[in-house]
Design a protein around this motif. Structure first.
Motif, PDB file in Angstrom:
ATOM      1  N   LEU A   1     -12.302  -3.646  -9.707  1.00  0.00           N
ATOM      2  CA  LEU A   1     -11.939  -5.056  -9.543  1.00  0.00           C
ATOM      3  C   LEU A   1     -10.528  -5.441 -10.002  1.00  0.00           C
ATOM      4  O   LEU A   1     -10.021  -6.467  -9.548  1.00  0.00           O
ATOM      5  CB  LEU A   1     -12.956  -5.952 -10.255  1.00  0.00           C
ATOM      6  N   PRO A   2      -9.861  -4.690 -10.888  1.00  0.00           N
ATOM      7  CA  PRO A   2      -8.518  -5.125 -11.288  1.00  0.00           C
ATOM      8  C   PRO A   2      -7.576  -5.414 -10.125  1.00  0.00           C
ATOM      9  O   PRO A   2      -6.800  -6.383 -10.185  1.00  0.00           O
ATOM     10  CB  PRO A   2      -8.011  -3.952 -12.151  1.00  0.00           C
ATOM     11  N   PRO A   3      -7.593  -4.649  -9.018  1.00  0.00           N
ATOM     12  CA  PRO A   3      -6.670  -4.944  -7.916  1.00  0.00           C
ATOM     13  C   PRO A   3      -6.933  -6.275  -7.237  1.00  0.00           C
ATOM     14  O   PRO A   3      -6.112  -6.705  -6.412  1.00  0.00           O
ATOM     15  CB  PRO A   3      -6.917  -3.786  -6.923  1.00  0.00           C
ATOM     16  N   ALA A   4      -8.053  -6.936  -7.552  1.00  0.00           N
ATOM     17  CA  ALA A   4      -8.326  -8.237  -6.941  1.00  0.00           C
ATOM     18  C   ALA A   4      -7.185  -9.216  -7.201  1.00  0.00           C
ATOM     19  O   ALA A   4      -6.889 -10.075  -6.360  1.00  0.00           O
ATOM     20  CB  ALA A   4      -9.644  -8.806  -7.465  1.00  0.00           C
ATOM     21  N   LEU A   5      -6.534  -9.092  -8.350  1.00  0.00           N
ATOM     22  CA  LEU A   5      -5.406  -9.981  -8.644  1.00  0.00           C
ATOM     23  C   LEU A   5      -4.254  -9.740  -7.686  1.00  0.00           C
ATOM     24  O   LEU A   5      -3.634 -10.685  -7.182  1.00  0.00           O
ATOM     25  CB  LEU A   5      -4.951  -9.781 -10.096  1.00  0.00           C
ATOM     26  N   ASP A   6      -3.941  -8.477  -7.412  1.00  0.00           N
ATOM     27  CA  ASP A   6      -2.890  -8.168  -6.444  1.00  0.00           C
ATOM     28  C   ASP A   6      -3.281  -8.644  -5.056  1.00  0.00           C
ATOM     29  O   ASP A   6      -2.436  -9.150  -4.297  1.00  0.00           O
ATOM     30  CB  ASP A   6      -2.623  -6.663  -6.412  1.00  0.00           C
TER      31      ASP A   6
ATOM     32  N   SER B   1      -0.158  -1.719  -3.655  1.00  0.00           N
ATOM     33  CA  SER B   1       0.159  -3.112  -3.330  1.00  0.00           C
ATOM     34  C   SER B   1       1.371  -3.186  -2.409  1.00  0.00           C
ATOM     35  O   SER B   1       1.386  -3.965  -1.442  1.00  0.00           O
ATOM     36  CB  SER B   1       0.430  -3.910  -4.608  1.00  0.00           C
ATOM     37  N   ASP B   2       2.401  -2.377  -2.693  1.00  0.00           N
ATOM     38  CA  ASP B   2       3.607  -2.391  -1.858  1.00  0.00           C
ATOM     39  C   ASP B   2       3.296  -1.941  -0.431  1.00  0.00           C
ATOM     40  O   ASP B   2       3.779  -2.545   0.541  1.00  0.00           O
ATOM     41  CB  ASP B   2       4.681  -1.483  -2.472  1.00  0.00           C
ATOM     42  N   VAL B   3       2.496  -0.875  -0.309  1.00  0.00           N
ATOM     43  CA  VAL B   3       2.143  -0.386   1.023  1.00  0.00           C
ATOM     44  C   VAL B   3       1.317  -1.435   1.766  1.00  0.00           C
ATOM     45  O   VAL B   3       1.535  -1.687   2.954  1.00  0.00           O
ATOM     46  CB  VAL B   3       1.377   0.947   0.929  1.00  0.00           C
ATOM     47  N   THR B   4       0.385  -2.059   1.053  1.00  0.00           N
ATOM     48  CA  THR B   4      -0.436  -3.097   1.670  1.00  0.00           C
ATOM     49  C   THR B   4       0.422  -4.238   2.194  1.00  0.00           C
ATOM     50  O   THR B   4       0.241  -4.711   3.324  1.00  0.00           O
ATOM     51  CB  THR B   4      -1.462  -3.649   0.651  1.00  0.00           C
ATOM     52  N   LEU B   5       1.369  -4.682   1.385  1.00  0.00           N
ATOM     53  CA  LEU B   5       2.252  -5.778   1.801  1.00  0.00           C
ATOM     54  C   LEU B   5       3.076  -5.379   3.017  1.00  0.00           C
ATOM     55  O   LEU B   5       3.268  -6.172   3.946  1.00  0.00           O
ATOM     56  CB  LEU B   5       3.172  -6.152   0.629  1.00  0.00           C
ATOM     57  N   ASN B   6       3.557  -4.134   3.043  1.00  0.00           N
ATOM     58  CA  ASN B   6       4.344  -3.665   4.187  1.00  0.00           C
ATOM     59  C   ASN B   6       3.499  -3.601   5.451  1.00  0.00           C
ATOM     60  O   ASN B   6       3.976  -3.945   6.541  1.00  0.00           O
ATOM     61  CB  ASN B   6       4.936  -2.295   3.888  1.00  0.00           C
ATOM     62  N   VAL B   7       2.257  -3.141   5.308  1.00  0.00           N
ATOM     63  CA  VAL B   7       1.358  -3.076   6.470  1.00  0.00           C
ATOM     64  C   VAL B   7       1.115  -4.463   7.030  1.00  0.00           C
ATOM     65  O   VAL B   7       1.193  -4.702   8.240  1.00  0.00           O
ATOM     66  CB  VAL B   7       0.034  -2.399   6.084  1.00  0.00           C
ATOM     67  N   LEU B   8       0.816  -5.402   6.131  1.00  0.00           N
ATOM     68  CA  LEU B   8       0.539  -6.771   6.572  1.00  0.00           C
ATOM     69  C   LEU B   8       1.761  -7.426   7.187  1.00  0.00           C
ATOM     70  O   LEU B   8       1.645  -8.234   8.121  1.00  0.00           O
ATOM     71  CB  LEU B   8       0.027  -7.597   5.389  1.00  0.00           C
ATOM     72  N   ALA B   9       2.938  -7.081   6.696  1.00  0.00           N
ATOM     73  CA  ALA B   9       4.181  -7.668   7.216  1.00  0.00           C
ATOM     74  C   ALA B   9       4.468  -7.200   8.634  1.00  0.00           C
ATOM     75  O   ALA B   9       5.192  -7.870   9.382  1.00  0.00           O
ATOM     76  CB  ALA B   9       5.348  -7.319   6.314  1.00  0.00           C
TER      77      ALA B   9
END
Length: 205
Positions: free
Chosen positions: A129-134, A195-203
């Motif tokens: 669950l910690p990544p829920a914040l990201d 988190s960085d990869v996720t943001l890049n994918v979504l972008a």
């Protein structure tokens, strides 16, 4: 330990701690674990409380690193609690198969020791669950649904092996405080990269 790790004053650590405790709803879990006195082995209770401590330490540090100071506890709860609950309530749909198997084994171990099913499930789930914040932060950045961002985040974790890498890092020996800090730094790096990869994918979508 958190003061030494972050360099933040005690008052800020306390504010971040309070925000993390409420955002992740840890009070009822603590009470439920303590209510198991003389019903399950003390070692099991200790293990479950340790899981609570791990998520609290990691998310307290996250708030210290990502919120403006002085931390506004009420604002932090308002900004993150509902999104975190979305992730928590949908973990079965979001987690990778490897994470699901791993947590299933932990949950089954608790249940075999007499821990009620719901409490066994949620205590086991604290590990992921910690990544829920990201996830909530990224959802706000890209103006997207928390569930959709969560699905992308966990897919990235499985596809690029971040889940396995974190579990492997957490198996490293931590014989002293320096070892613990080193392992924590490695795990934090894996979360940051995911988190960085996720943001890049979504972008790109």
């Amino acid at each position: 330990e958190i003061r030494e790790k972050t360099g933040m004053p005690a008052a800020e650590v306390c504010r971040a701690y309070a925000a993390a405790r409420e955002v992740f709803g840890l009070r009822p879990i603590w009470s439920a674990i303590e209510a198991l006195d003389n019903r399950v082995p003390a070692a099991v209770q200790y293990q479950m409380l340790t899981e609570c401590g791990r998520i609290l330490e990691r998310t307290t540090t996250w708030f210290l690193s990502n919120l403006a100071h002085p931390i506004d506890i009420d604002a932090a709860i308002e900004a993150y609690a509902s999104g975190v609950h979305v992730v928590a309530d949908n973990l079965d749909q979001l987690m990778s198969k490897s994470d699901a198997r791993f947590l299933g084994e932990i949950e089954q171990g608790y249940r075999e020791q007499g821990v009620p099913a719901d409490l066994a499930h949620w205590t086991a789930c604290l590990r992921v669950l910690p990544p829920a914040l990201d996830i909530v932060r990224i959802a706000g950045q890209v103006n997207a649904d928390v569930f959709a961002v969560g699905r992308t985040y966990f897919t990235v974790g499985g596809r690029f092996g971040f889940d396995w890498l974190r579990r492997a890092a957490n198996q490293l020996p931590t014989d002293d405080a320096w070892d613990k800090l080193a392992v924590t730094a490695i795990v934090d790096d894996f979360y940051s990269h995911q988190s960085d990869v996720t943001l890049n994918v979504l972008a790109q979508n």
